[in-house]
Write a protein that holds these residues in place. Sequence first.
Motif, PDB file in Angstrom:
ATOM      1  N   LEU A 126       5.162   3.728  -8.202  1.00 54.52           N
ATOM      2  CA  LEU A 126       5.658   4.581  -9.108  1.00 54.52           C
ATOM      3  C   LEU A 126       6.992   4.525  -9.282  1.00 54.52           C
ATOM      4  O   LEU A 126       7.417   4.798 -10.802  1.00 54.52           O
ATOM      5  CB  LEU A 126       5.471   6.242  -8.516  1.00 54.52           C
ATOM      6  CG  LEU A 126       4.119   6.442  -8.401  1.00 54.52           C
ATOM      7  CD1 LEU A 126       3.920   8.016  -7.556  1.00 54.52           C
ATOM      8  CD2 LEU A 126       3.218   6.550  -9.841  1.00 54.52           C
ATOM      9  N   LEU A 127       7.843   3.933  -8.649  1.00 52.48           N
ATOM     10  CA  LEU A 127       9.349   3.810  -9.094  1.00 52.48           C
ATOM     11  C   LEU A 127       9.530   2.768  -9.972  1.00 52.48           C
ATOM     12  O   LEU A 127      10.137   2.669 -10.930  1.00 52.48           O
ATOM     13  CB  LEU A 127      10.057   3.414  -7.519  1.00 52.48           C
ATOM     14  CG  LEU A 127      10.449   4.675  -6.846  1.00 52.48           C
ATOM     15  CD1 LEU A 127      11.170   4.302  -5.591  1.00 52.48           C
ATOM     16  CD2 LEU A 127      11.524   5.830  -7.635  1.00 52.48           C
ATOM     17  N   ILE A 128       8.529   1.774  -9.764  1.00 56.72           N
ATOM     18  CA  ILE A 128       8.563   0.561 -10.693  1.00 56.72           C
ATOM     19  C   ILE A 128       8.036   1.097 -12.102  1.00 56.72           C
ATOM     20  O   ILE A 128       8.578   0.738 -12.987  1.00 56.72           O
ATOM     21  CB  ILE A 128       7.876  -0.610 -10.107  1.00 56.72           C
ATOM     22  CG1 ILE A 128       8.522  -1.063  -8.872  1.00 56.72           C
ATOM     23  CG2 ILE A 128       7.813  -1.792 -10.852  1.00 56.72           C
ATOM     24  CD1 ILE A 128       7.860  -2.047  -7.942  1.00 56.72           C
ATOM     25  N   ILE A 129       7.032   1.882 -11.922  1.00 61.62           N
ATOM     26  CA  ILE A 129       6.534   2.175 -13.414  1.00 61.62           C
ATOM     27  C   ILE A 129       7.692   3.451 -13.944  1.00 61.62           C
ATOM     28  O   ILE A 129       7.839   3.276 -15.013  1.00 61.62           O
ATOM     29  CB  ILE A 129       5.139   2.966 -13.076  1.00 61.62           C
ATOM     30  CG1 ILE A 129       4.216   2.007 -12.639  1.00 61.62           C
ATOM     31  CG2 ILE A 129       4.577   4.025 -14.384  1.00 61.62           C
ATOM     32  CD1 ILE A 129       2.989   2.412 -12.218  1.00 61.62           C
ATOM     33  N   GLY A 130       8.274   4.182 -13.277  1.00 61.03           N
ATOM     34  CA  GLY A 130       9.230   5.037 -13.863  1.00 61.03           C
ATOM     35  C   GLY A 130      10.396   4.402 -14.327  1.00 61.03           C
ATOM     36  O   GLY A 130      10.824   4.729 -15.452  1.00 61.03           O
ATOM     37  N   VAL A 131      10.781   3.005 -13.968  1.00 61.38           N
ATOM     38  CA  VAL A 131      11.666   2.363 -14.605  1.00 61.38           C
ATOM     39  C   VAL A 131      11.268   1.896 -15.825  1.00 61.38           C
ATOM     40  O   VAL A 131      11.793   1.719 -16.918  1.00 61.38           O
ATOM     41  CB  VAL A 131      12.044   1.158 -13.706  1.00 61.38           C
ATOM     42  CG1 VAL A 131      13.008  -0.116 -14.486  1.00 61.38           C
ATOM     43  CG2 VAL A 131      12.899   1.482 -12.466  1.00 61.38           C
ATOM     44  N   SER A 132       9.902   1.602 -16.030  1.00 65.69           N
ATOM     45  CA  SER A 132       9.379   1.126 -17.284  1.00 65.69           C
ATOM     46  C   SER A 132       9.043   2.135 -18.388  1.00 65.69           C
ATOM     47  O   SER A 132       8.700   1.663 -19.491  1.00 65.69           O
ATOM     48  CB  SER A 132       8.158   0.291 -16.910  1.00 65.69           C
ATOM     49  OG  SER A 132       6.942   1.142 -16.735  1.00 65.69           O
ATOM     50  N   ILE A 133       9.011   3.213 -17.960  1.00 64.04           N
ATOM     51  CA  ILE A 133       8.575   4.413 -18.903  1.00 64.04           C
ATOM     52  C   ILE A 133       9.717   4.274 -20.111  1.00 64.04           C
ATOM     53  O   ILE A 133       9.415   4.480 -21.243  1.00 64.04           O
ATOM     54  CB  ILE A 133       8.519   5.826 -18.173  1.00 64.04           C
ATOM     55  CG1 ILE A 133       7.374   5.660 -17.544  1.00 64.04           C
ATOM     56  CG2 ILE A 133       8.569   6.972 -19.091  1.00 64.04           C
ATOM     57  CD1 ILE A 133       6.907   6.796 -16.416  1.00 64.04           C
ATOM     58  N   PRO A 134      10.972   4.551 -19.781  1.00 70.07           N
ATOM     59  CA  PRO A 134      12.032   4.787 -20.930  1.00 70.07           C
ATOM     60  C   PRO A 134      12.100   3.157 -21.828  1.00 70.07           C
ATOM     61  O   PRO A 134      13.096   3.330 -22.699  1.00 70.07           O
ATOM     62  CB  PRO A 134      13.240   5.102 -20.453  1.00 70.07           C
ATOM     63  CG  PRO A 134      13.404   4.435 -18.898  1.00 70.07           C
ATOM     64  CD  PRO A 134      11.784   4.719 -18.433  1.00 70.07           C
ATOM     65  N   LEU A 135      11.525   2.288 -21.220  1.00 69.41           N
ATOM     66  CA  LEU A 135      11.736   0.862 -21.971  1.00 69.41           C
ATOM     67  C   LEU A 135      11.597   0.962 -23.471  1.00 69.41           C
ATOM     68  O   LEU A 135      12.175   0.398 -24.384  1.00 69.41           O
ATOM     69  CB  LEU A 135      11.138  -0.341 -21.357  1.00 69.41           C
ATOM     70  CG  LEU A 135      11.843  -0.769 -19.929  1.00 69.41           C
ATOM     71  CD1 LEU A 135      11.034  -1.857 -19.231  1.00 69.41           C
ATOM     72  CD2 LEU A 135      13.241  -1.286 -20.393  1.00 69.41           C
ATOM     73  N   PRO A 136      10.250   1.460 -23.949  1.00 71.55           N
ATOM     74  CA  PRO A 136       9.945   1.397 -25.580  1.00 71.55           C
ATOM     75  C   PRO A 136      10.985   2.306 -26.097  1.00 71.55           C
ATOM     76  O   PRO A 136      11.491   1.951 -27.269  1.00 71.55           O
ATOM     77  CB  PRO A 136       8.459   2.130 -25.297  1.00 71.55           C
ATOM     78  CG  PRO A 136       8.174   2.120 -24.018  1.00 71.55           C
ATOM     79  CD  PRO A 136       9.137   2.075 -23.281  1.00 71.55           C
TER      80      PRO A 136
ATOM     81  N   SER B 197       1.052  -1.344  -0.017  1.00 71.43           N
ATOM     82  CA  SER B 197       0.003   0.036   0.095  1.00 71.43           C
ATOM     83  C   SER B 197       1.026   1.220   0.067  1.00 71.43           C
ATOM     84  O   SER B 197       0.613   2.049   0.685  1.00 71.43           O
ATOM     85  CB  SER B 197      -0.943   0.092   1.226  1.00 71.43           C
ATOM     86  OG  SER B 197      -1.591  -0.890   1.129  1.00 71.43           O
ATOM     87  N   ASN B 198       2.060   1.135  -0.774  1.00 70.20           N
ATOM     88  CA  ASN B 198       2.782   2.213  -0.891  1.00 70.20           C
ATOM     89  C   ASN B 198       3.013   2.610  -2.376  1.00 70.20           C
ATOM     90  O   ASN B 198       3.520   1.916  -3.036  1.00 70.20           O
ATOM     91  CB  ASN B 198       4.132   1.947  -0.147  1.00 70.20           C
ATOM     92  CG  ASN B 198       5.135   2.826  -0.108  1.00 70.20           C
ATOM     93  OD1 ASN B 198       4.965   4.189  -0.678  1.00 70.20           O
ATOM     94  ND2 ASN B 198       6.362   2.763   0.530  1.00 70.20           N
ATOM     95  N   ALA B 199       2.404   3.931  -2.767  1.00 70.19           N
ATOM     96  CA  ALA B 199       2.398   4.355  -4.021  1.00 70.19           C
ATOM     97  C   ALA B 199       3.774   4.716  -4.435  1.00 70.19           C
ATOM     98  O   ALA B 199       4.005   4.836  -5.584  1.00 70.19           O
ATOM     99  CB  ALA B 199       1.411   5.462  -4.269  1.00 70.19           C
ATOM    100  N   LEU B 200       4.742   4.911  -3.591  1.00 75.28           N
ATOM    101  CA  LEU B 200       6.047   5.504  -3.880  1.00 75.28           C
ATOM    102  C   LEU B 200       6.733   4.285  -4.631  1.00 75.28           C
ATOM    103  O   LEU B 200       7.597   4.538  -5.805  1.00 75.28           O
ATOM    104  CB  LEU B 200       6.864   6.051  -3.008  1.00 75.28           C
ATOM    105  CG  LEU B 200       8.119   6.546  -3.039  1.00 75.28           C
ATOM    106  CD1 LEU B 200       8.021   7.767  -3.837  1.00 75.28           C
ATOM    107  CD2 LEU B 200       8.892   6.870  -1.766  1.00 75.28           C
ATOM    108  N   ILE B 201       6.645   3.239  -4.191  1.00 78.56           N
ATOM    109  CA  ILE B 201       7.396   2.037  -4.541  1.00 78.56           C
ATOM    110  C   ILE B 201       6.683   1.531  -5.865  1.00 78.56           C
ATOM    111  O   ILE B 201       7.510   1.264  -6.737  1.00 78.56           O
ATOM    112  CB  ILE B 201       7.157   0.758  -3.786  1.00 78.56           C
ATOM    113  CG1 ILE B 201       7.989   1.191  -2.461  1.00 78.56           C
ATOM    114  CG2 ILE B 201       7.830  -0.427  -4.294  1.00 78.56           C
ATOM    115  CD1 ILE B 201       7.878   0.062  -1.431  1.00 78.56           C
TER     116      ILE B 201
END
Length: 119
Positions: free
Chosen positions: A68-78, A62-66
Motif C-alpha cells: 500500500l505504501l508503494i501504491i500510495g507513492v504512485s497515486i500522485p504521479l499522474p 506477504s505484507n499489505a502495508l509495504i
Amino acid sequence: MPRPSRPAAGYFPGEGKHPALITEAAPSLEQQHRARVRRYSLLMGFRIPCLVLAAVAYSFWSNALISLLIIGVSIPLPWIAVLVANDRPPRRKDEPSRWDERRAAKAALESGHHRAIDG
C-alpha cells in the motif's frame, strides 16, 4: 596536398557536433512540445513499475502495508506528470517582468467618481 591528420577544431573543440546558436529566440513550439511529452512519458513510466513492485513486494513479504505504501507513492504521479508537462520553459534572467508594483498600487488606491442616488 597532404590531408591533415585530424579535423580542425576551430576556436571551440567539438563545435562541429552541434550547430552554433546565433539567436536568443525561444525553442520552437514543436521542440517544447516534444520535451513536454518526453517528461510526461518518463514520469508516467514510473507508475507501472510501482504497481508491479507492489505486487512483487506483497508476494515476497506477504505484507499489505509495504504494498500500500508503494501504491500510495504512485497515486500522485499522474497529477505531478501533468503539472510538470504543462509547465512553461523557465524564464530567462533577461526576460522582463510583467508585474509593475507601482502601477498596481496606484490603481488600487485611486478611487474614481461614483454617482450616488439620494432617496
